[in-house]
Design an enzyme around this catalytic site. Structure first.
Site, PDB file in Angstrom:
ATOM      1  N   HIS A  38       0.709  -1.550  -0.207  1.00 20.47           N
ATOM      2  CA  HIS A  38       0.078  -0.139   0.218  1.00 20.47           C
ATOM      3  C   HIS A  38       1.360   1.142   0.195  1.00 20.47           C
ATOM      4  O   HIS A  38       0.931   1.715   0.942  1.00 20.47           O
ATOM      5  CB  HIS A  38      -0.770  -0.024   1.449  1.00 20.47           C
ATOM      6  CG  HIS A  38      -1.529  -0.910   1.400  1.00 20.47           C
ATOM      7  ND1 HIS A  38      -1.526  -2.272   1.701  1.00 20.47           N
ATOM      8  CD2 HIS A  38      -3.081  -0.874   1.250  1.00 20.47           C
ATOM      9  CE1 HIS A  38      -2.130  -2.896   1.563  1.00 20.47           C
ATOM     10  NE2 HIS A  38      -3.501  -2.772   1.357  1.00 20.47           N
ATOM     11  N   GLY A 127      -3.301  -4.027  11.396  1.00 20.82           N
ATOM     12  CA  GLY A 127      -3.829  -4.036   9.925  1.00 20.82           C
ATOM     13  C   GLY A 127      -4.720  -4.253   9.783  1.00 20.82           C
ATOM     14  O   GLY A 127      -5.460  -3.787   9.105  1.00 20.82           O
ATOM     15  N   PRO A 128      -6.009  -5.778  10.643  1.00 24.00           N
ATOM     16  CA  PRO A 128      -7.233  -4.410  11.065  1.00 24.00           C
ATOM     17  C   PRO A 128      -7.791  -4.047  11.628  1.00 24.00           C
ATOM     18  O   PRO A 128      -7.185  -3.336  12.395  1.00 24.00           O
ATOM     19  CB  PRO A 128      -7.536  -5.806  12.186  1.00 24.00           C
ATOM     20  CG  PRO A 128      -6.637  -7.296  12.036  1.00 24.00           C
ATOM     21  CD  PRO A 128      -5.085  -6.505  11.618  1.00 24.00           C
ATOM     22  N   HIS A 269      -4.169   2.903  -2.912  1.00 24.78           N
ATOM     23  CA  HIS A 269      -4.219   2.697  -1.939  1.00 24.78           C
ATOM     24  C   HIS A 269      -3.202   1.295  -1.690  1.00 24.78           C
ATOM     25  O   HIS A 269      -3.138   1.014  -0.749  1.00 24.78           O
ATOM     26  CB  HIS A 269      -5.511   1.902  -1.278  1.00 24.78           C
ATOM     27  CG  HIS A 269      -5.971   1.917  -0.616  1.00 24.78           C
ATOM     28  ND1 HIS A 269      -6.160   2.476   0.809  1.00 24.78           N
ATOM     29  CD2 HIS A 269      -6.134   0.604  -0.411  1.00 24.78           C
ATOM     30  CE1 HIS A 269      -6.627   2.223   1.880  1.00 24.78           C
ATOM     31  NE2 HIS A 269      -6.188   0.660   1.299  1.00 24.78           N
ATOM     32  N   GLU A 416     -17.715  -4.587  23.816  1.00 19.61           N
ATOM     33  CA  GLU A 416     -17.172  -6.277  24.675  1.00 19.61           C
ATOM     34  C   GLU A 416     -15.746  -5.499  23.795  1.00 19.61           C
ATOM     35  O   GLU A 416     -14.807  -6.026  23.844  1.00 19.61           O
ATOM     36  CB  GLU A 416     -18.054  -7.417  24.396  1.00 19.61           C
ATOM     37  CG  GLU A 416     -18.942  -7.840  24.813  1.00 19.61           C
ATOM     38  CD  GLU A 416     -20.137  -6.950  24.546  1.00 19.61           C
ATOM     39  OE1 GLU A 416     -21.262  -6.992  25.014  1.00 19.61           O
ATOM     40  OE2 GLU A 416     -19.847  -5.957  23.584  1.00 19.61           O
ATOM     41  N   HIS A 478     -27.607 -16.539  24.527  1.00 20.53           N
ATOM     42  CA  HIS A 478     -26.939 -17.078  25.665  1.00 20.53           C
ATOM     43  C   HIS A 478     -26.690 -17.657  25.874  1.00 20.53           C
ATOM     44  O   HIS A 478     -25.624 -17.706  26.862  1.00 20.53           O
ATOM     45  CB  HIS A 478     -27.775 -16.101  26.870  1.00 20.53           C
ATOM     46  CG  HIS A 478     -28.126 -14.449  26.299  1.00 20.53           C
ATOM     47  ND1 HIS A 478     -28.608 -14.301  25.470  1.00 20.53           N
ATOM     48  CD2 HIS A 478     -28.048 -13.434  27.505  1.00 20.53           C
ATOM     49  CE1 HIS A 478     -28.994 -12.945  25.771  1.00 20.53           C
ATOM     50  NE2 HIS A 478     -28.442 -12.368  26.657  1.00 20.53           N
TER      51      HIS A 478
END
Length: 666
Positions: A38, A127-128, A269, A416, A478
């Site tokens: 990139h 990265g994520p 990109h 969370e 749940h």
């Protein structure tokens, strides 16, 4: 030394241009050679990065582990060549030009996205998108918390983040930014690479929200700058650094800046620019050097930036050596546990074996926290709005909030994903052992961050309660059935599912001792009996599985169980023994640790007889122990609403069913 807004003098226009051009050229050349990567982001953010590293970022490349350094987080990890270029130019010792030349190649440290531990100066794996942003929130919490404990002389620094449009689109950034604003984390400054381009094209294809107003609503300070005007950038950063609120610095940039035909376009990109465009960039900036050749004056300039922090480090280190907190500070930063901890845990275990409480393992966990929290001051806990259900808070812990950063418990709210990512940031920052709780089924909401904790080897402890159909009436939404198996397959993640108070204490002990990665404690809502009634100084759970109840005579069957199903296994053993079928019960609090043992031990524990696994989850992870002829008593689908007792009977996870299955097989 107190964190200040300006750390170094501004570069001349020529010096700035030389460094930013070098970053752009190194980045596009490395991507071109790799034919992968990139280039657009490093070229677009080079000006911002040079201003940050030359004037504001407090670091010393000779001492990359300096506890009071500023943290620089490249949340937009796809632009990794920006970071690699900066680390090389400023003199970090373990990155060579050879590493730059072999960007994205197997066996080299310059991976496609920055990987924590691969190179000094990489503070977290990114990265994520959005993960680095949320990690930074955790680091900013750690900085304020440790500052409250040790004072300005030892901890007083900033966390700087480069975030992309994509980072701010990801849901995790919304959670994390809201939390940062609520906690008033003024030492967190985010440099938003506002180039309005994503892989698919302009960001207005998918997004029309007002990012700046969103951050203002979170309680952030927001300032804008021209991301290619050094003076304007410096003024914006200085304003942000003077704020008591976290700051979003909107850096209006051009992706692939300097590329004559591809700048400002999505084509720059995530793909090499191509030979013609690379040559055109060189011509446009008057760069006459071959790929990976850096002028000597630029090398000297970059190294001088890396040395700017030397005096600050020496001053800080002198203060540490004289500090009355030196011993405790060094122990906390190093991650070593206090010597008194194991003795306290063993005493607690012994008391549990004597008193034999019949309580849920989530309550057992809380009782263990009552023991360790006063001793282990670096333990910082929290829950995602389930404190009373997860049993994660104890009386010795004050709340950590904007008025009390010295507190040791955080109400994360229903966030969370941000909770776990922030915990990762705390662990990587150092000086803190974070733990946090939610329901086991909601690991689905934070799995990407759990995976990254395992990938980075972050010492985090995840308290996941309500671990099976045993939670009862809340029903299948749940009730986790596939979750234990899905978590056990994550490399370097250890899942503990303890059977009683003693095993819960042992699981906590092992999780605290584990410095190489995260642990999950999967705990019951329902009460369970104490099955470890004979005290052992040795941590039996450390081997993953062990013989809890031996066979009376020659063994003919082995029942393996974890957690609350141990009681079912023992009841089945009693029936089988009385019917002349000698049976052993194996408690398996951690399948991963058991499978890591020597084959001799594994075979000795399991025996060469009929094997039955009892667990109120799916079979998937147990086949290695069961083989072709083993018996599995558990779940094969989703749960249902009903009482705990009704559900176990309904799904035939009972001692009678185990006995019948063994007899049928014999």
């Amino acid at each position: 030394m107190t964190a200040s807004s300006n750390f170094g003098a501004a570069l001349s226009e020529q010096e700035h241009f030389s460094l930013s051009s070098t970053i752009s050229v190194l980045s596009m050349d490395a991507v071109e050679k790799a034919q992968s990567g990139h280039p657009g982001m490093p070229m677009g953010m080079a000006d911002v990065a040079v201003v940050l590293f030359s004037q504001f970022l407090r670091f010393d490349s000779r001492h990359p582990d300096w506890a009071d350094r500023d943290r620089f987080i490249l949340s937009a990890g796809h632009g990794s060549m920006l970071l690699y270029s900066l680390l090389y130019l400023t003199g970090y010792k373990d990155i060579s030009l050879e590493e730059i030349k072999n960007f994205r190649r197997l066996g080299y440290k310059t991976a496609g996205h920055p990987e924590y531990g691969a190179l000094q100066g990489i503070e977290t794996t990114t990265g994520p998108l959005g993960q680095g942003f949320a990690n930074a929130v955790g680091m900013a919490i750690a900085e304020r918390h440790l500052n409250a404990r040790f004072g300005d002389d030892l901890i007083d620094h900033r966390v700087w983040v480069v975030a992309s449009d994509g980072c701010l689109m990801e849901g995790i950034s919304h959670e994390a930014a809201s939390l940062a604003g609520h906690l008033g984390l003024g030492r967190m400054n985010v440099l938003w690479d506002d180039n309005k381009i994503s892989i698919d094209g302009p960001t207005d294809l998918t997004s029309s929200d007002d990012v700046k107003r969103r951050f203002l609503s979170y309680g952030w300070h927001v300032v804008e700058c021209d991301g290619h005007d050094p003076k304007n950038i410096a003024l914006a950063i200085e304003e942000a650094a003077g704020e008591t609120r976290p700051s979003l610095i909107d850096c209006r940039t051009i992706i692939g800046c300097g590329a004559p035909t591809k700048a400002g376009k999505s084509i720059s990109h995530g793909a090499p620019l191509g030979e013609e465009e690379v040559a055109a960039v060189r011509a446009a900036i008057n760069w006459h050097h071959a790929p990976f050749v850096i002028p000597e004056e630029v090398n000297k300039l970059g190294l001088s930036l890396g040395d700017r922090g030397a005096k600050a480090f020496d001053y800080w280190n002198e203060g540490l050596l004289k500090s009355s907190n030196k011993e405790n500070f060094n122990r906390c930063i190093s991650g070593f546990l206090p010597a008194s901890l194991n003795e306290a845990i063993n005493t607690h275990k012994k008391n549990m074996s004597i008193n034999r409480p019949q309580i849920a393992t989530r309550v057992s966990s809380q009782k263990m926290l009552d023991v360790v929290a006063p001793i282990l001051v670096e333990l910082l806990g929290g829950s995602a709005d389930l404190s009373s259900s997860n049993n994660t808070k104890v009386n010795s812990q004050e709340l950590l909030d904007r008025n009390n950063y010295g507190g040791r418990y955080i109400h994360y709210g229903v966030r969370e994903h941000a909770m776990v990512a922030a915990m990762n940031g705390m662990a990587l920052h150092g000086g803190i052992i974070p733990y946090g709780g939610t329901f086991l089924v909601f690991t689905d909401y934070c799995r990407p961050s759990i995976r990254l904790a395992a990938l980075m080897g972050a010492r985090c402890i995840f308290i996941m309660t309500h671990d099976s159909i045993g939670l009862g009436e809340d029903g299948p939404t749940h009730q986790p059935v596939e979750h234990l198996s899905s978590l056990r397959v994550i490399p370097n993640l250890v899942v503990f599912r303890p059977a009683d108070s003693v095993e819960t204490a042992e699981a906590w002990q092992l999780a605290l001792q584990r410095i190489s990665g995260p642990s999950i404690l999967a705990l019951t809502r329902q009460n369970v009996s104490t099955v470890r009634v004979k005290h052992s100084e040795f941590n039996l759970s450390s081997r993953g599985g062990y013989v809890l109840a031996t066979a009376k005579g020659e063994r003919r069957a082995t029942i393996i169980a974890s957690g609350s199903e141990i009681e079912i296994a023992i009841a089945a053993k009693d029936q089988l023994d009385s019917d002349g079928i000698s049976t052993a019960v194996i408690s398996m609090p951690s399948l991963e640790l058991f499978l890591a043992q020597e084959p001799f031990y594994i075979n000795e524990v399991l025996g060469s007889v009929i094997r039955v696994v009892v667990e109120a989850g799916v079979r998937q992870c147990w086949d290695r122990l069961l083989g072709e002829n083993g018996i599995f008593i558990g779940m094969s689908g989703f749960g249902a609403s009903g009482s705990c007792q009704e559900l176990y009977a309904h799904f035939q996870i009972t001692a009678d069913n185990v006995v019948a299955a063994v007899k049928a097989r014999i």
